[in-house]
Design an enzyme around this catalytic site. Structure first.
Site, PDB file in Angstrom:
ATOM      1  N   SER A 105     -45.951 -23.844  -5.923  1.00  0.00           N
ATOM      2  CA  SER A 105     -45.743 -25.110  -6.627  1.00  0.00           C
ATOM      3  C   SER A 105     -44.430 -25.694  -6.158  1.00  0.00           C
ATOM      4  O   SER A 105     -43.543 -24.977  -5.668  1.00  0.00           O
ATOM      5  CB  SER A 105     -45.686 -24.874  -8.135  1.00  0.00           C
ATOM      6  OG  SER A 105     -45.205 -26.020  -8.825  1.00  0.00           O
ATOM      7  N   TYR A 110     -42.061 -20.446 -15.556  1.00  0.00           N
ATOM      8  CA  TYR A 110     -42.983 -20.806 -14.475  1.00  0.00           C
ATOM      9  C   TYR A 110     -42.220 -21.024 -13.170  1.00  0.00           C
ATOM     10  O   TYR A 110     -42.619 -20.516 -12.107  1.00  0.00           O
ATOM     11  CB  TYR A 110     -43.743 -22.068 -14.879  1.00  0.00           C
ATOM     12  CG  TYR A 110     -44.722 -22.594 -13.858  1.00  0.00           C
ATOM     13  CD1 TYR A 110     -45.938 -21.956 -13.642  1.00  0.00           C
ATOM     14  CD2 TYR A 110     -44.445 -23.748 -13.125  1.00  0.00           C
ATOM     15  CE1 TYR A 110     -46.849 -22.449 -12.716  1.00  0.00           C
ATOM     16  CE2 TYR A 110     -45.355 -24.247 -12.204  1.00  0.00           C
ATOM     17  CZ  TYR A 110     -46.558 -23.599 -12.004  1.00  0.00           C
ATOM     18  OH  TYR A 110     -47.456 -24.091 -11.088  1.00  0.00           O
TER      19      TYR A 110
END
Length: 251
Positions: free
Chosen positions: A136, A149
């Site tokens: 990501s 995250y």
């Protein structure tokens, strides 16, 4: 084109589903892995080629070895691994519980380590392989309310870089793609979370998410898959983390 044996984790939804369908369309045999069997069956129905539906929880430590053994019995050595299983969950740092933190590490980092550890040595022994991790843009910069995250995604890029160096002489490449917000169910849950936490309308939350990419819209799953496909085709690219983010992050 040589037909390869592929496995895609997170193949029931989003990027993983799109990757599986693309690989199948390219003539490869594709093993589909995720927790929900019905979603895998749906993906398989969209794949023009041969598939295996192999439901499992990728965070279970033995899952990688078991799935790869099953694929080997059916088709032979797994040659392409796409590790697309993942999810995000937002919380302020002081509201991030130990269980929240651990769940983000377990799925987004530790499970990827376990799958790479199981898949890469046989590829290296065979002299050819491709491993691509869906990371990501949160693995390249911080984001508010995404500390767990982002930490996991930063970690997985370090894992990819280290594995790539170890295997650079073997014919195996290890890379990551780093999307920004992608038009998937996962981003829809992010939008719902913004609505709940900020009190915005859905339209305002959607506008905010679109505006985070300089191109003014979310990334499509097809755009991520195009980057993934390039990493499979190019033997000279390894240890890379390729941005698919509409110009959000440079360097």
């Amino acid at each position: 084109m040589t037909s390869r044996v592929c496995v895609v984790t997170g193949a029931g939804r989003g990027i993983g589903r799109a990757a599986a369908i693309h690989l199948s369309g390219q003539g490869h045999r594709v093993a589909l892995v995720a927790r929900t069997e019905s979603e895998l069956v749906s993906t398989a129905a969209e794949c023009p080629g041969e598939t295996l539906v192999l439901p499992t929880d990728v965070t279970r430590p033995d899952s990688a070895g078991e799935i790869l053994d099953t694929i080997a019995e059916k088709w032979g050595l797994t040659q392409i691994l796409v590790a697309a299983a993942g999810r995000n969950r937002s919380a302020k740092l002081d509201e991030t519980t130990d269980s929240h933190w651990q769940s983000m590490l377990d799925l987004n980092l530790t499970s990827v380590f376990q799958w790479l550890r199981a898949a890469l040595p046989p590829m290296a022994a065979n002299g050819w392989g491709r491993a691509i991790v869906v990371s990501s843009i949160a693995g390249k910069r911080g984001f508010k309310h995404l500390s767990a995250y982002a930490a996991a995604k930063h970690g997985v890029i370090g894992l990819v870089r280290s594995a790539a160096l170890e295997l650079a002489h073997t014919g195996v490449t290890v890379n990551a793609v780093c999307p920004a917000y992608v038009d998937t169910e996962l981003t829809e849950r992010t939008i719902e979370s913004i609505v709940a936490q900020a009190g915005w309308t859905r339209a305002d939350a959607l506008h905010h998410v679109n505006s985070l990419q300089p191109i003014g819209r979310m990334i499509s799953t097809n755009e991520v898959v195009q980057a993934l496909s390039a990493l499979i085709d190019n033997a000279g690219m390894t240890g890379q983390s390729i941005h698919v983010d509409g110009g959000l992050v440079h360097g």
